[in-house]
Design a protein around this motif. Structure first.
Motif, mmCIF file in Angstrom:
data_model
loop_
_atom_site.group_PDB
_atom_site.id
_atom_site.type_symbol
_atom_site.label_atom_id
_atom_site.label_comp_id
_atom_site.label_asym_id
_atom_site.label_seq_id
_atom_site.Cartn_x
_atom_site.Cartn_y
_atom_site.Cartn_z
ATOM 1 N N LYS A 166 0.807 -1.221 0.000
ATOM 2 C CA LYS A 166 0.000 0.000 0.000
ATOM 3 C C LYS A 166 0.844 1.277 0.000
ATOM 4 N N TYR A 167 2.132 1.173 0.325
ATOM 5 C CA TYR A 167 2.987 2.355 0.376
ATOM 6 C C TYR A 167 3.967 2.355 -0.787
ATOM 7 N N THR A 168 4.158 3.522 -1.360
ATOM 8 C CA THR A 168 5.096 3.684 -2.461
ATOM 9 C C THR A 168 5.934 4.939 -2.212
ATOM 10 N N THR A 169 6.846 5.216 -3.125
ATOM 11 C CA THR A 169 7.669 6.416 -3.004
ATOM 12 C C THR A 169 6.812 7.673 -2.991
ATOM 13 N N GLU A 170 5.738 7.662 -3.750
ATOM 14 C CA GLU A 170 4.863 8.837 -3.839
ATOM 15 C C GLU A 170 3.815 8.884 -2.729
ATOM 16 N N HIS A 171 3.417 7.727 -2.250
ATOM 17 C CA HIS A 171 2.342 7.666 -1.254
ATOM 18 C C HIS A 171 2.803 6.895 -0.014
ATOM 19 N N HIS A 172 3.310 7.627 0.947
ATOM 20 C CA HIS A 172 3.791 7.008 2.197
ATOM 21 C C HIS A 172 3.514 7.909 3.396
ATOM 22 N N GLN A 173 2.510 8.785 3.255
ATOM 23 C CA GLN A 173 2.227 9.751 4.308
ATOM 24 C C GLN A 173 1.879 9.073 5.634
ATOM 25 N N GLY A 174 1.238 7.905 5.557
ATOM 26 C CA GLY A 174 0.867 7.209 6.791
ATOM 27 C C GLY A 174 2.064 6.860 7.655
ATOM 28 N N ILE A 175 3.147 6.436 7.014
ATOM 29 C CA ILE A 175 4.362 6.082 7.762
ATOM 30 C C ILE A 175 4.974 7.324 8.398
ATOM 31 N N GLU A 176 5.023 8.409 7.629
ATOM 32 C CA GLU A 176 5.605 9.651 8.152
ATOM 33 C C GLU A 176 4.799 10.202 9.318
ATOM 34 N N THR A 177 3.481 10.183 9.183
ATOM 35 C CA THR A 177 2.613 10.711 10.243
ATOM 36 C C THR A 177 2.721 9.876 11.513
ATOM 37 N N LEU A 178 2.709 8.569 11.351
ATOM 38 C CA LEU A 178 2.842 7.682 12.513
ATOM 39 C C LEU A 178 4.217 7.837 13.159
ATOM 40 N N GLY A 179 5.223 8.120 12.340
ATOM 41 C CA GLY A 179 6.566 8.342 12.869
ATOM 42 C C GLY A 179 6.605 9.533 13.810
ATOM 43 N N LEU A 180 5.850 10.579 13.503
ATOM 44 C CA LEU A 180 5.797 11.752 14.381
ATOM 45 C C LEU A 180 5.314 11.359 15.770
ATOM 46 N N TYR A 181 4.263 10.556 15.809
ATOM 47 C CA TYR A 181 3.714 10.093 17.093
ATOM 48 C C TYR A 181 4.742 9.257 17.846
ATOM 49 N N TRP A 182 5.398 8.357 17.128
ATOM 50 C CA TRP A 182 6.333 7.441 17.778
ATOM 51 C C TRP A 182 7.538 8.188 18.358
ATOM 52 N N HIS A 183 8.048 9.174 17.620
ATOM 53 C CA HIS A 183 9.176 9.953 18.136
ATOM 54 C C HIS A 183 8.762 10.768 19.361
ATOM 55 N N PHE A 184 7.524 11.248 19.362
ATOM 56 C CA PHE A 184 7.018 11.984 20.517
ATOM 57 C C PHE A 184 6.967 11.086 21.748
ATOM 58 N N VAL A 185 6.451 9.880 21.567
ATOM 59 C CA VAL A 185 6.363 8.924 22.677
ATOM 60 C C VAL A 185 7.756 8.610 23.234
ATOM 61 N N ASP A 186 8.716 8.452 22.351
ATOM 62 C CA ASP A 186 10.089 8.183 22.790
ATOM 63 C C ASP A 186 10.663 9.353 23.564
ATOM 64 N N LEU A 187 10.424 10.567 23.081
ATOM 65 C CA LEU A 187 10.938 11.761 23.755
ATOM 66 C C LEU A 187 10.329 11.908 25.146
ATOM 67 N N VAL A 188 9.033 11.660 25.253
ATOM 68 C CA VAL A 188 8.365 11.744 26.565
ATOM 69 C C VAL A 188 8.975 10.745 27.535
ATOM 70 N N TRP A 189 9.289 9.539 27.048
ATOM 71 C CA TRP A 189 9.870 8.540 27.946
ATOM 72 C C TRP A 189 11.247 8.963 28.449
ATOM 73 N N ILE A 190 12.040 9.570 27.597
ATOM 74 C CA ILE A 190 13.361 10.037 28.028
ATOM 75 C C ILE A 190 13.218 11.045 29.161
ATOM 76 N N ILE A 191 12.229 11.934 29.047
ATOM 77 C CA ILE A 191 11.975 12.919 30.103
ATOM 78 C C ILE A 191 11.500 12.226 31.374
#
Length: 199
Positions: A166-191
């Motif tokens: 379902k993901y291609t070079t042109e259509h991969h917004q779902g992965i990028e958007t979910l990545g934002l959430y995941w990096h946020f969760v990781d940052l909160v845990w470090i704090i």
């Protein structure tokens, strides 16, 4: 027919806000802003309670070494998430699938270690009712754990879509958007790890 006419997508503008940011990405940023306020309230309350009353030394109760290793594990999951996004942007679907799958495994490992820690603490009498420290500890780490669980479920779903192509070079917004959430969760845990386990 010009190249611009060939590549024009009539639906491209519909998927973006007036700022040029895709709707799902903008929605994630708005959601994360609300999450920042939520965790700021939790962390702020903990700090006020921590330094406004008699507080036990965390190292006497908590397994700092185990949690430090678990923190490293969670940070590694951020790395695999970045690699998954990079892979799909380069058109490498195989690497994208691999790194998404690894992110799910690493996230699940983090949760497993946290469950092990909870079980050990509860068996030794450290529960939410034992002290103010106990109640704040389980509240903050528990809410964070719930966010990690939700993230793991969403990334697993995303991984399934990747395996279906379902993901291609042109259509991969779902992965990028979910990545934002995941990096946020990781940052909160470090704090959280810093103020709850180390301070």
């Amino acid at each position: 027919m010009t190249e611009a006419a060939i590549t024009f997508d009539p639906h491209a503008e519909e998927d973006r806000t007036s700022t040029g940011i895709p709707h799902d990405k903008m929605g994630m940023w708005v959601f994360l802003c609300s999450e920042v306020m939520f965790f700021t309230g939790l962390i702020g309350s903990y700090i006020v309670l921590r330094f406004g009353s008699v507080w036990p030394e965390p190292r006497h109760t908590l397994n700092i070494g185990l949690t430090a290793a678990n923190t490293f594990i969670l940070i590694c999951s951020s790395v695999t998430m970045v690699l998954a996004l990079s892979a799909i942007q380069q058109g490498n679907q195989a690497r994208c699938k691999l790194f998404l799958f690894l992110t799910v495994i690493i996230g699940a490992t983090f949760l497993s270690v946290q469950v092990f820690e909870y079980r050990h603490l509860l068996e030794h009498g450290f529960n939410p009712h034992v002290s103010l420290f106990g109640s704040t500890f389980y509240t903050m780490t528990g809410f964070h754990g719930f966010h990690v669980f939700c993230g793991v479920v969403c990334i697993a779903w995303c991984t399934g879509k990747a395996f279906l192509g379902k993901y291609t070079t042109e259509h991969h917004q779902g992965i990028e958007t979910l990545g934002l959430y995941w990096h946020f969760v990781d940052l909160v845990w470090i704090i959280l790890f810093t103020i709850v386990y180390l301070v």
